[in-house]
Design an enzyme around this catalytic site. Structure first.
Site, PDB file in Angstrom:
ATOM      1  N   CYS A  48       0.867  -1.267   0.001  1.00 40.46           N
ATOM      2  CA  CYS A  48      -0.020   0.140   0.033  1.00 40.46           C
ATOM      3  C   CYS A  48       0.791   1.339  -0.027  1.00 40.46           C
ATOM      4  O   CYS A  48       0.315   2.373  -0.374  1.00 40.46           O
ATOM      5  CB  CYS A  48      -1.003  -0.120   1.003  1.00 40.46           C
ATOM      6  SG  CYS A  48      -0.284   0.249   2.795  1.00 40.46           S
ATOM      7  N   GLU A  73     -21.712   9.885  -0.239  1.00 38.56           N
ATOM      8  CA  GLU A  73     -22.442   8.556  -0.784  1.00 38.56           C
ATOM      9  C   GLU A  73     -22.944   8.754  -2.245  1.00 38.56           C
ATOM     10  O   GLU A  73     -22.471   7.876  -2.962  1.00 38.56           O
ATOM     11  CB  GLU A  73     -23.504   7.806   0.005  1.00 38.56           C
ATOM     12  CG  GLU A  73     -22.810   7.465   1.472  1.00 38.56           C
ATOM     13  CD  GLU A  73     -23.741   6.865   2.572  1.00 38.56           C
ATOM     14  OE1 GLU A  73     -23.818   5.654   2.706  1.00 38.56           O
ATOM     15  OE2 GLU A  73     -24.664   7.642   2.793  1.00 38.56           O
ATOM     16  N   VAL A  99      18.046 -10.240   0.432  1.00 35.06           N
ATOM     17  CA  VAL A  99      18.363  -8.928   0.207  1.00 35.06           C
ATOM     18  C   VAL A  99      17.294  -7.976   0.432  1.00 35.06           C
ATOM     19  O   VAL A  99      17.525  -7.041   1.197  1.00 35.06           O
ATOM     20  CB  VAL A  99      18.420  -9.032  -1.626  1.00 35.06           C
ATOM     21  CG1 VAL A  99      18.848  -7.886  -1.967  1.00 35.06           C
ATOM     22  CG2 VAL A  99      19.849 -10.076  -1.715  1.00 35.06           C
ATOM     23  N   GLU A 101       9.943 -11.320   0.245  1.00 26.85           N
ATOM     24  CA  GLU A 101       9.325 -12.599   0.324  1.00 26.85           C
ATOM     25  C   GLU A 101       9.466 -13.059   1.699  1.00 26.85           C
ATOM     26  O   GLU A 101       8.552 -13.806   2.276  1.00 26.85           O
ATOM     27  CB  GLU A 101       9.918 -13.562  -0.703  1.00 26.85           C
ATOM     28  CG  GLU A 101       9.082 -14.846  -1.000  1.00 26.85           C
ATOM     29  CD  GLU A 101       7.717 -14.700  -1.353  1.00 26.85           C
ATOM     30  OE1 GLU A 101       6.994 -15.686  -1.057  1.00 26.85           O
ATOM     31  OE2 GLU A 101       7.588 -14.013  -2.134  1.00 26.85           O
ATOM     32  N   VAL A 102      10.683 -13.210   2.242  1.00 35.80           N
ATOM     33  CA  VAL A 102      10.976 -13.967   3.374  1.00 35.80           C
ATOM     34  C   VAL A 102      10.121 -13.132   4.614  1.00 35.80           C
ATOM     35  O   VAL A 102       9.729 -13.785   5.588  1.00 35.80           O
ATOM     36  CB  VAL A 102      12.413 -14.180   3.746  1.00 35.80           C
ATOM     37  CG1 VAL A 102      12.667 -14.365   5.404  1.00 35.80           C
ATOM     38  CG2 VAL A 102      13.038 -15.012   2.859  1.00 35.80           C
ATOM     39  N   ALA A 128      15.654  -8.514  -5.236  1.00 40.25           N
ATOM     40  CA  ALA A 128      16.814  -9.226  -5.857  1.00 40.25           C
ATOM     41  C   ALA A 128      16.504 -10.052  -6.978  1.00 40.25           C
ATOM     42  O   ALA A 128      15.524 -10.713  -6.849  1.00 40.25           O
ATOM     43  CB  ALA A 128      17.913  -9.674  -5.193  1.00 40.25           C
ATOM     44  N   CYS A 175      -4.423   5.039  -2.317  1.00 40.89           N
ATOM     45  CA  CYS A 175      -5.082   5.991  -1.441  1.00 40.89           C
ATOM     46  C   CYS A 175      -6.528   5.462  -1.621  1.00 40.89           C
ATOM     47  O   CYS A 175      -7.290   5.129  -2.771  1.00 40.89           O
ATOM     48  CB  CYS A 175      -4.843   7.356  -1.946  1.00 40.89           C
ATOM     49  SG  CYS A 175      -6.144   8.493  -1.406  1.00 40.89           S
ATOM     50  N   ARG A 235     -32.884   0.332   2.489  1.00 42.52           N
ATOM     51  CA  ARG A 235     -32.386   1.335   1.541  1.00 42.52           C
ATOM     52  C   ARG A 235     -32.143   0.808   0.075  1.00 42.52           C
ATOM     53  O   ARG A 235     -32.638   1.581  -0.944  1.00 42.52           O
ATOM     54  CB  ARG A 235     -31.092   1.908   1.908  1.00 42.52           C
ATOM     55  CG  ARG A 235     -30.539   3.140   1.163  1.00 42.52           C
ATOM     56  CD  ARG A 235     -29.430   3.849   1.754  1.00 42.52           C
ATOM     57  NE  ARG A 235     -29.660   4.856   2.769  1.00 42.52           N
ATOM     58  CZ  ARG A 235     -29.996   6.064   2.463  1.00 42.52           C
ATOM     59  NH1 ARG A 235     -30.164   6.429   1.153  1.00 42.52           N
ATOM     60  NH2 ARG A 235     -30.465   6.941   3.631  1.00 42.52           N
ATOM     61  N   GLU A 283     -18.423   2.337  11.432  1.00 45.23           N
ATOM     62  CA  GLU A 283     -19.596   2.702  12.263  1.00 45.23           C
ATOM     63  C   GLU A 283     -19.968   1.844  13.580  1.00 45.23           C
ATOM     64  O   GLU A 283     -20.398   2.609  14.428  1.00 45.23           O
ATOM     65  CB  GLU A 283     -20.766   2.868  11.075  1.00 45.23           C
ATOM     66  CG  GLU A 283     -22.180   3.381  11.522  1.00 45.23           C
ATOM     67  CD  GLU A 283     -23.126   3.546  10.539  1.00 45.23           C
ATOM     68  OE1 GLU A 283     -24.221   3.656  10.824  1.00 45.23           O
ATOM     69  OE2 GLU A 283     -22.785   3.460   9.256  1.00 45.23           O
TER      70      GLU A 283
END
Length: 1333
Positions: free
Chosen positions: A47, A1265, A259, A263-264, A347, A147, A884, A806
């Site tokens: 992210c 919304e 490196v 992954e590790v 790497a 974002c 709704r 909420e």
């Protein structure tokens, strides 16, 4: 321990003699150094919230290199002789803000602000390397950043001002094209398109940056020394030379070489793997070498992917074009390989040795026949990278004591052609679904195949070669006959078990053929051109096929925003209606904004980690916490037995437990919690708690719930007109259904709670990231068995909410409060991303079934629709959400005879909950599905059918509410005009005639969204305003700030109401001891409700000050305040507001459920790749009615952010559940929200002018919304494009397309000869990897 870890942070020297190998840089910064500007968003490098810059002196290049990296993955031990720069190190509000920080704030690119420091640091690192970047450089720099709030447009817009090809001239160079001349400011209420003034930006001055520590330059030139650090469980060794490394590998054959730790690090955190010895070979020259050989380029195994990219780019310029085919293919794969932060540290050797079956690069290396040199103490050997190199899943042909030394990437020769392809859910920063490398060599000056290698990833537990197919095609001519046979052979050779991990079996099999077809066309086109130069004529690719060979390319977005200027004569100090910056934006950009987990740690504070169920439905037989309790640092293990008050909880109905008691009803059901001295200790101990269950049969999907009649009560229904009569009147009747998938909130800040017991009378202070402070207070008081007046809940700000905080935030806050109560000490918990996604639920998946009667003209007469929503294991807010959906079942269309019914499906999934739109988008999505079917059945353009059925002013909805101040017609017409819809439609038809394998589509969608809580009692708000004797004002109201700019708008309201500048007004936080009994910040009504309450309080104060104004008309605000104080006047007032005339009865279908409606329309154009299912968002125009905007910058930001969240919902985001109810997509690695590259290339937003709304504060309208559903225009544009593709195969008429319109669904819906070669397995004959819930 050998040696000391030496590095710098923001210019300050750090010497760490006792570094912990398992500690990341992020943890070190936040806990050891107190630098909380760098945020934790996912802990897996997906992210970018944790981005920092790491600088090192490179002795080989003899210069300093700067790289953006993910601090959540970088081990602190890897920082030896590095300089770390965090967001705090480049500028602050207190001293001086850096131009990078200033521009994202002033261009409105920071809403909740949690992602902002990471984005700032990605841009900063780019500018340190390239002070004058191109717009392409800027887009690439953000491939590893996400974002969730802004929709990305303002961030790109702000930062393109740094670009050499897109910056602002400050009205100095460009005449007609100057951004400052576009629809220049109109002070008489006209249209404006300028949200900020770029001429006011500080210039970038590279000479003012932090100086790289000279000590590190000196140390880099000295001889390397061995480093060793021993932690609780892991030893980290950085050998100084190759011999030392080989000795260590012989001694510790199971040791991992690390490196980049990309992954590790993930394996240790998420897969519970432990590697006791880590070897870090980053300083060994033989592993970082780059050599140009006669046959290719040799890279040391520790070379980073960024280094690989740089070398290949520079090499291509020096080589003959025919030599560079493999190099170009690798660069194309690297374009989409993770994000820049990962590529900077990962790497080449790590990518190979990880042996991932979906590696982006391994199929390329295999197809190219790259040579790998491996070495051990016993010597070297060279291996060909072929199908023998990966013997089984995640294993290579290396012996335990061997390491990969280097890889040689070969040049291509004349008559050799090479391509690489990757297909993923999202183009940027995503793992592959199928990836491949394809290599063909022809006999000299012919089209006869002499050698062919087709290598695939994603089609087996390892990277594989299509050996049989290749063998059969040797000696064949490259023509249509070869293509037909190749496709037939691949369909037989590239098979998958129907239950294969990853699912999407038909799609993956089809891709192997579709991607070969792309390769075939690419080679045919190049070969025809090359042989033509030799005087040999070969048939070229058909003109309408040529676009299938083109690589993905997208222009930098071009955007426009239009809004109505404030009227002539409005006081300069009156900021209502002006695009002022979010009040926290600069603090967010500098890392100084404080979020819940940024609060400094209390003395004796403990950390809590949840223990959750691993089965979807079962009785708890036993809980064994013995091992956990004996783990280091563990203080206690909480269970239901520790609850002093009530274990019953829930936002509306108490049908949940705080901690499971005897029964679990979903995977992720909270059973208990471990409390320990550190988060790491608590996490390790929680994993060792053993729970045994008696398994019961779970219900997971809507379909299973329907079959078992597993529903919550009540069943809701709205009916108007006479359905049967309507169907009799209709010329045509059709039936259909659509499934709308759920959605994860993916707020960048996960749920966080800090509970501080106050030591007397059961008092407790809670700091929580929640939209509902009062509900948190109530439920914590309930579980502790104390009155609510003993609990204070405080909310400074949230890093995003979107409905997810909420009520589901109380899952965590009640448990944290329970721990603090039991232990009488502060307790903190911030969920990791995978935990948050597992336990908190998301948007409700919906199944909509409809029967629609209509005339041949397209006029809809009668509609029967049934909704089924997957509610989960508790009611939560599902009844209101379903209601709704029913209130929005007709969207904007006037249907004389209509009947809607809604069912809440009781399943064994974590309870689904509120999410921006709250059921409205699902209700309207079904409506657009049947309107689309009607248009196809009638053979009439969809926009004509939509317009024919639109409501008009004064019409009644199905729930008998009259539509007043109805602006949908204006929004619709303005949208068509602004988008140049009819011109676009003509151009699309021409494009589709000229292209067989790319198709474009367009759609216009209206929306009508009801504004109010449908639970009447929630439509109330309070405010408290204090005026101090120096004239400053402290404002508190019942709403919470989660990035939507609520506090900014409330300051604007108070500023106008009191007649003072906004700079005199401050909001510190939301708390239950200032404004009690608050409603959740939800339903888009927070500005309406709290704005009126603030106005009410301010009016009271103005009335109290009026005598002093009258007495001293020439006085200042401060004079009047002082006079009132000296006269003993109360300068504090509370305000209150409740929405009038609300109330609806489902039994009688009478009343007003909504105060008013927000309206909008959007037009979107897309292009799909019929062979892969990829799509590009080419254009979107949105016209939104927000009344008289309180703040156009914030409102446009809300429109764009909601739209992009909707793009995720309808085209990208898929929650994958196993048939056993296990959530498989628990982080950004597998769950894809839209990225920077997903925004429309041409993006226009216009706020409807001259549309005041008399029912809300200062004639404004709700905006949070309503715009989200407009993203359905992208979905239906995709469906329009698929319709064109299907027509090529002779398919016409309505067809089903479920949401989201993922690449898989698009590809399968296009139905062509390749799809038919891979028929889907028969349902019921296998157990799928994932199910549609």
């Amino acid at each position: 321990m050998e040696g000391e870890l030496l590095f710098f942070v923001n210019g300050k020297k750090i010497v760490e003699g006792n570094a912990e190998p398992e500690m990341t840089l992020l943890t070190y910064l936040r806990t050891k150094l107190g630098l909380t500007g760098t945020k934790l968003g996912c802990a897996e490098g997906g992210c970018g919230a944790c981005t920092v810059m790491i600088s090192r002196f490179n002795p080989h290049k003899n210069r300093i290199v700067h790289h953006a990296v993910n601090a959540c993955l970088a081990p602190v031990c890897s920082l030896h002789h590095s300089a770390v720069t965090t967001v705090e190190g480049i500028g602050s509000v207190a001293t001086q803000v850096h131009p990078v920080q200033e521009r994202i704030a002033k261009t409105h690119g920071s809403q909740c602000g949690f992602c902002t420091p990471g984005i700032v640091m990605s841009m900063y690192a780019l500018l340190r390397n390239r002070p004058q970047p191109s717009k392409l450089d800027i887009e690439e720099a953000f491939q590893g950043n996400l974002c969730r709030c802004t929709g990305y447009r303002p961030i790109l817009e702000g930062y393109k001002t740094f670009a050499v090809d897109g910056g602002c001239c400050g009205r100095k160079g460009k005449e007609n094209d100057c951004c400052m001349n576009r629809e220049a400011k109109d002070n008489n209420g006209g249209s404006v398109s300028q949200l900020y003034d770029p001429s006011q930006f500080k210039p970038l001055d590279p000479t003012q940056e932090i100086i790289f520590p000279p000590e590190l330059s000196r140390l880099a030139k000295q001889e390397n020394k061995k480093l060793q650090f021993k932690g609780e469980r892991v030893v980290w060794i950085q050998p100084s030379c190759l011999t030392e490394l080989l000795d260590l590998k012989a001694k510790y054959p199971e040791a991992k070489l690390v490196v980049g730790n990309t992954e590790v690090g993930i394996e240790m955190k998420f897969k519970n793997m432990l590697y006791p010895v880590i070897l870090a070979p980053t300083v060994i020259p033989e592993l970082t070498v780059v050599q140009h050989t006669r046959n290719g380029i040799l890279f040391g195994a520790a070379c980073t992917l960024t280094q690989l990219e740089e070398v290949l780019r520079s090499s291509i310029d020096d080589l003959l074009p025919y030599q560079t085919e493999v190099l170009h293919a690798i660069l194309e794969q690297l374009r989409w390989f993770a994000g820049r932060q990962i590529r900077n540290v990962a790497a080449i050797g790590g990518n190979i040795m990880t042996a991932s079956p979906i590696s982006d690069l391994n199929p390329v290396f295999m197809a190219a026949g790259c040579k790998l040199t491996v070495i051990s103490k016993g010597g070297k050997r060279v291996l060909q990278m072929d199908d023998q190199f990966f013997p089984r899943y995640r294993k290579t042909a290396l012996k335990p004591d061997e390491i990969l030394l280097s890889i040689e990437i070969p040049y291509t020769r004349k008559g050799q052609y090479f391509s690489a392809f990757k297909q993923s859910l999202r183009r940027e920063d995503d793992i592959a679904i199928v990836t491949c490398g394809m290599n063909v060599i022809f006999e000299e000056e012919t089209n006869t195949v002499s050698h062919l290698q087709l290598s695939y990833g994603g089609m087996a537990p390892t990277t594989i070669l299509a050996k049989e197919t290749c063998k059969m095609l040797i000696g064949r001519k490259w023509n249509e006959n070869l293509l037909e046979e190749a496709c037939s052979l691949l369909s037989k050779e590239m098979t998958l078990d129907p239950s294969a991990p990853g699912g999407s079996v038909t799609y993956r099999r089809t891709l192997t053929i579709s991607l070969f077809f792309k390769f075939f066309l690419t080679v045919q086109h190049k070969l025809a051109g090359d042989l033509k130069e030799q005087g040999i004529v070969l048939e070229d690719v058909r003109p309408d096929y040529i676009s299938a060979t083109e690589l993905f390319h997208k222009e930098f977005p071009s955007c426009a925003q239009v809004y109505q200027a404030v009227p002539l004569g409005q006081n300069e100090e009156d900021v209502v209606g002006r695009p002022i910056m979010h009040l926290s934006a600069l603090k967010q950009a500098t890392g100084e904004a404080v979020y819940c987990d940024d609060i400094p740690h209390y003395k004796n504070e403990l950390f809590l980690v949840l223990v959750t169920s691993t089965t979807a439905h079962g009785q708890i037989l036993s809980i064994d916490s013995e091992e956990a309790m004996s783990s280091p640092g563990v203080v206690t293990f909480l269970t239901a037995k520790d609850i002093p008050g009530s274990n019953q909880t829930g936002p509306a109905v108490y049908d949940e437990t705080v901690l499971a008691d005897g029964m679990v009803t979903c995977v992720g059901h909270i059973v208990g919690a471990i409390v320990a001295d550190t988060q790491a200790h608590a996490q390790r101990a929680a994993k060792s708690v053993k729970i045994s269950y008696k398994e019961l049969k779970p219900i997971i999907t809507i379909q299973e719930a329907i079959e078992c009649k597993s529903f919550y009560q009540p069943v809701r229904s709205i009916k108007k007109g006479n359905l049967e009569e309507g169907f009799k009147e209709a010329d045509l009747i059709l039936e259909g259904e659509i499934h709308i998938g759920g959605q994860e909130h993916f707020y960048l800040e996960t749920n966080c709670s800090l509970a501080v017991p106050r030591g007397e009378d059961g008092e407790m202070e809670l700091f929580v990231s929640t939209q509902s402070a009062t509900k948190t207070q109530q439920l914590v008081a309930k579980v502790l068995g104390v009155p609510a007046n003993r609990i204070v809940c405080r909310v400074k700000r949230m890093g995003g909410g979107f409905g997810g905080k909420e009520c589901r935030s109380t899952l965590l806050s009640t448990v944290v409060a329970l721990a603090a109560h039991k232990l009488k000490t502060p307790v903190r918990c911030m969920l990791d991303r995978d935990e948050d996604m597992l336990v908190t639920g998301g948007r409700h998946p919906f199944l909509g079934r409809y029967k629609v009667g209509f005339m041949k003209t397209g006029k809809v007469i009668s509609l029967e629709v049934t909704y089924y929503c997957n509610t989960g294991n508790s009611m939560d807010l599902s009844l209101s959400i379903l209601e709704r959906a029913l209130f929005h079942m007709e969207n904007c269309y006037n249907i004389p005879h209509i009947h809607g019914t809604g069912y809440m499906c009781r399943t064994n999934l974590p309870s689904n909950t509120a999410f921006r739109g709250f059921g409205g988008p699902q209700g309207m999505m079904v409506a657009e599905s049947w309107i689309c079917d009607v248009a196809m059945a009638c053979g009439i353009p969809a926009e004509e059918v939509r317009k024919l059925n639109l409501y008009e002013e004064g019409d009644l909805t199905p729930f008998n509410q009259r539509l007043e101040q109805f602006t949908i017609g204006r929004c619709w017409e303005e949208c068509l005009a602004l988008a140049k819809y009819h011109y676009r439609r003509t151009q699309i038809e021409q494009f589709n005639r000229q292209h067989r394998w790319k198709k474009r589509g367009i759609s216009v969608i209206p929306t009508k969204f009801g504004i109010s809580f449908t639970a009447i009692f929630l439509n109330q708000a309070g405010a408290l305003v204090h005026i101090y004797t120096d004239g400053s004002v402290l404002l508190t109201h019942g709403g919470t700030e989660m990035g939507q700019g609520l506090h900014t708008k409330m300051v604007q309201v108070a500023s106008r109401a009191l007649g003072i500048p906004g700079s005199k007004i401050h909001i510190t936080e939301t708390s239950t001891n200032t404004v009690p009994n608050t409603s959740p910040t939800a339903a888009s009504v927070s500005s309406d409700l709290n704005g009126m309450a603030v106005y009410n309080a301010c009016q009271t104060l103005i009335q109290r000050l009026e005598p002093y104004r009258t007495k001293n008309p020439q006085g200042t605000w401060e004079d009047w305040v002082t006079a009132a104080y000296l006269d003993r006047v109360n300068l504090s007032a509370n305000g209150f507001y409740k929405t009038p005339d609300l109330g609806y009865d489902f039994e009688t279908n009478q009343g007003r459920p909504f105060n008013y409606f927000s309206y909008g329309a959007a037009c979107s154009e897309v292009e799909i790749d019929c062979l892969t299912g990829d799509h590009k968002n080419l254009h979107t125009t949105i016209v939104m009615d927000v009344g008289k905007s309180l703040n156009p910058a914030i409102d446009i930001g809300q429109v764009e952010g909601a739209f992009m969240q909707g793009v995720g919902l309808f085209t990208l985001e898929e929650l994958r559940y196993s048939p056993q109810g296990i959530l498989l997509s628990r982080g950004p690695g597998m769950y894809k929200i839209p990225a920077f590259g997903d925004i429309p290339t041409d993006f226009k937003v216009s706020l409807l002018r001259d549309a005041p709304n008399e029912k809300a504060i200062f004639s404004s309208k709700a905006v949070g919304e309503p715009p989200l559903f407009l993203a359905a225009s992208v979905f239906y544009a995709i469906k329009d494009a698929i319709t064109a593709a299907r027509a090529e195969s002779g398919l016409n008429g309505p067809f089903r397309l479920d949401s989201p319109a993922s690449a898989e669904r698009i590809r399968v819906a296009c139905e062509d000869r390749f799809i038919k070669m891979c028929p889907p397995p028969e349902a019921g004959t296998f157990r799928p990897w994932a199910v549609q819930v």
